[in-house]
Each structure stands twice: as structure tokens, then as C-alpha cells.
Write a protein that holds these residues in place. Sequence first.
Motif, short mmCIF file in Angstrom:
data_model
loop_
_atom_site.label_atom_id
_atom_site.label_comp_id
_atom_site.label_asym_id
_atom_site.label_seq_id
_atom_site.Cartn_x
_atom_site.Cartn_y
_atom_site.Cartn_z
N VAL A 50 0.83 -1.20 0.00
CA VAL A 50 0.00 0.00 0.00
C VAL A 50 0.87 1.25 0.00
O VAL A 50 0.41 2.34 -0.38
CB VAL A 50 -0.95 -0.01 1.22
N THR A 94 2.13 0.36 -6.53
CA THR A 94 0.97 0.40 -5.65
C THR A 94 0.28 -0.95 -5.62
O THR A 94 0.56 -1.83 -6.44
CB THR A 94 -0.06 1.44 -6.12
N TYR A 131 -3.04 -3.13 -6.53
CA TYR A 131 -3.93 -3.03 -7.69
C TYR A 131 -5.25 -2.40 -7.22
O TYR A 131 -6.12 -3.08 -6.69
CB TYR A 131 -4.15 -4.41 -8.31
N PHE A 132 -5.37 -1.10 -7.42
CA PHE A 132 -6.47 -0.33 -6.83
C PHE A 132 -7.77 -0.43 -7.61
O PHE A 132 -8.80 0.11 -7.18
CB PHE A 132 -6.07 1.15 -6.71
N CYS A 133 -7.77 -1.12 -8.75
CA CYS A 133 -8.96 -1.15 -9.61
C CYS A 133 -10.00 -2.18 -9.17
O CYS A 133 -10.99 -2.40 -9.89
CB CYS A 133 -8.55 -1.43 -11.05
N ASP A 176 -13.16 4.31 -6.64
CA ASP A 176 -12.97 5.22 -5.52
C ASP A 176 -12.23 6.46 -6.02
O ASP A 176 -11.07 6.37 -6.42
CB ASP A 176 -12.17 4.50 -4.43
N VAL A 184 -8.58 7.50 -5.06
CA VAL A 184 -7.43 6.79 -5.63
C VAL A 184 -6.69 7.65 -6.65
O VAL A 184 -5.48 7.48 -6.86
CB VAL A 184 -7.88 5.45 -6.26
N TYR A 218 -10.82 4.44 -14.08
CA TYR A 218 -9.57 5.15 -13.81
C TYR A 218 -8.80 5.58 -15.05
O TYR A 218 -8.17 6.63 -15.06
CB TYR A 218 -8.65 4.28 -12.95
N GLU A 241 -4.34 -9.57 -2.61
CA GLU A 241 -4.64 -8.18 -2.25
C GLU A 241 -6.13 -8.08 -1.93
O GLU A 241 -6.98 -8.47 -2.73
CB GLU A 241 -4.25 -7.24 -3.39
N PRO A 292 -10.75 -3.41 -1.09
CA PRO A 292 -10.95 -2.35 -0.09
C PRO A 292 -12.40 -2.16 0.32
O PRO A 292 -12.68 -1.72 1.42
CB PRO A 292 -10.39 -1.11 -0.79
#
Length: 307
Positions: free
Chosen positions: A21, A53, A55-57, A61, A64, A136, A234, A237
Motif C-alpha cells: 500500500v 501500488t 492493484y487499486f482497480c 474510488d 485513488v 480510472y 490483495e 478495499p
Amino acid sequence: MTQPPLSADLAIAAIQQQCSVDKDTSLATSERLIRQAAADGAQLVVLQELHATLYFCQTEDTSVFELAEPIPGPTSRRLSALAAELGIVLVGSIFERRMNGVYHNTAVVFERDGTIAGLYRKMHIPDDPGFYEKFYFTPGDASFNDGRNGFTPIDTSVGRLGVLVCWDQWYPEAARLMALAGAEVLIYPTAIGWDVTDDPEEQARQLDAWVTVQRGHAVANNLPVIAPNRVGTEPDPSGSSDGIRFWGNSFICGPQGEFLARADDHSETLLSATINRSRSESIRRIWPYFRDRRIDAYGDILKRVRD
């Protein structure tokens, strides 16, 4: 200054790592493995997709977007300095902030002197459960390629690199266009994994499809392929799923799809291999796919659907 002739052999490395993170932690891992690759003699080093980072996808959000950076920016400057210090060509991945409201999933190629040889902004953008990338990323365009097609190889001191990104790897058109433009190797920085609730048989089918399609691009275009992927589980979130277990299995294969190096599904790994540039030419002389293409009969490939 005229570049010296390229040697027949090219030492390459692909890095498979788990991400954090915290950007600095992820980049420190990347840097350690890049230094190891250079010490082992690699001339070309390739990092996985979005290696700085998590994998925020997995969710949508808006906060991000704070992770995005301009190019040049902090991450690109760090990778640039590393390429220059080690005298390597380095392929990194950055969540690029191009302007307010326009963000890209961007592969950046750094020359041995640290300059940016070129950018490739991901062209095919998925929008699937756990992979909400359309939220994104804006699809790439030709802006960094002198107005040419977005599928344009990047010229470097180690050769002409056909850089693509992850979801692009499922499209034969992308690989073929890179090959037709003179790419000498296909490169696919990747972040792909399993839904942890899928049964083992389905997981095996997905992994086999991922490996097979990229080896197929190698075979169909007589080009080596470098495909680094991340590892580690991961969490989602949002808590609405059990997260993604990234399946690793990074690999380097030759122009007939033969494995030159392959990682497992869980370990931090530095893959190394040497490719011989002359093999693509010799294979194309006995398997002349490009000679026999029926370009007069392919017009419908530009249609969404053939009626």
C-alpha cells in the motif's frame, strides 16, 4: 552519435513482485531486484504493471486518483536515475496524471542514460468484476508517437520494443500491429489473478489461457515475449469480495513460444534469459507467415461485427 551495431544476444530480466500500500516500499522492492538484475548482466529489465501500488482497480474510488503522477514525476525520476546509474534499458509502469480528468495506465521506457525513450499508454481497458479500469484509465492514443498509431514500437539502444500492457495481451491485433511496425520483442507488464472463490479447475483454465495466448503471439509473429506479473493476495478495499490472488507465473519465451524462463505462482522472482535477435529472422524464412498474409481479404477486421 551513431549507435554501435546491436549484438546478436540480448540479456533480459523480468521482475515478479508483491506490492505494498506504500509506494516507497513497493519501489524499494523493485529497485532491489533491478539492481540484482543489472549485477547479473541484464541489459533490458521489465517491471510488472502498476508495480508501485496495490492493484487499486478492484473498486471505484475517486480518492485513488491522488496516487496518479505526471511524467516526469517522482516515480519516473526515480526509475530514470536508476536506469542511468546501472546503464540499462528499463520498462516501468506508472498511473499517469496527464491533466485534470485524464489519467492513463502508462508503460515508460527509460534509456541507458536515463532519458525517456518512449511511452505506451494502455489501449484496451477492461471493466470486469474486480478489474474496474475504465473508471480510472483513459485509453491510449498516438500523442507520444509523432501522430502514428498507438501500437508503435519504442526504439532503444537494445532494440525496438513492442510494449503493450496487460489486457492488451488478449488481442492478436495489437501484437500483429507491433510486429508489422518492426518490433523485435513483445513486452506485456501485467497484473492478473484469480478470484479466490473460484474452484481450482477454473483457476487452472484461466492461467493456462493467459499463458497460451501470449505464447501464441510469439509463435504467430516469430517474436520473443516478456510477461512479468505480480504475486500476492490483495484484499478488496470495499469488502464486497474476497480480493484477488495474483497468480504470478511470469515468463519469458522465445519466438516459437518456447519457455526460456518461468516463475511460480507465489514467489518474488527475478527471471533472466538471453534471446538471440537473429532467430526471428531465421524462423521467418522457414515459417513465412508475413509473406502469405492475405491483406486483400482482411477488410472486415475493421468492423465490430460481420453481418
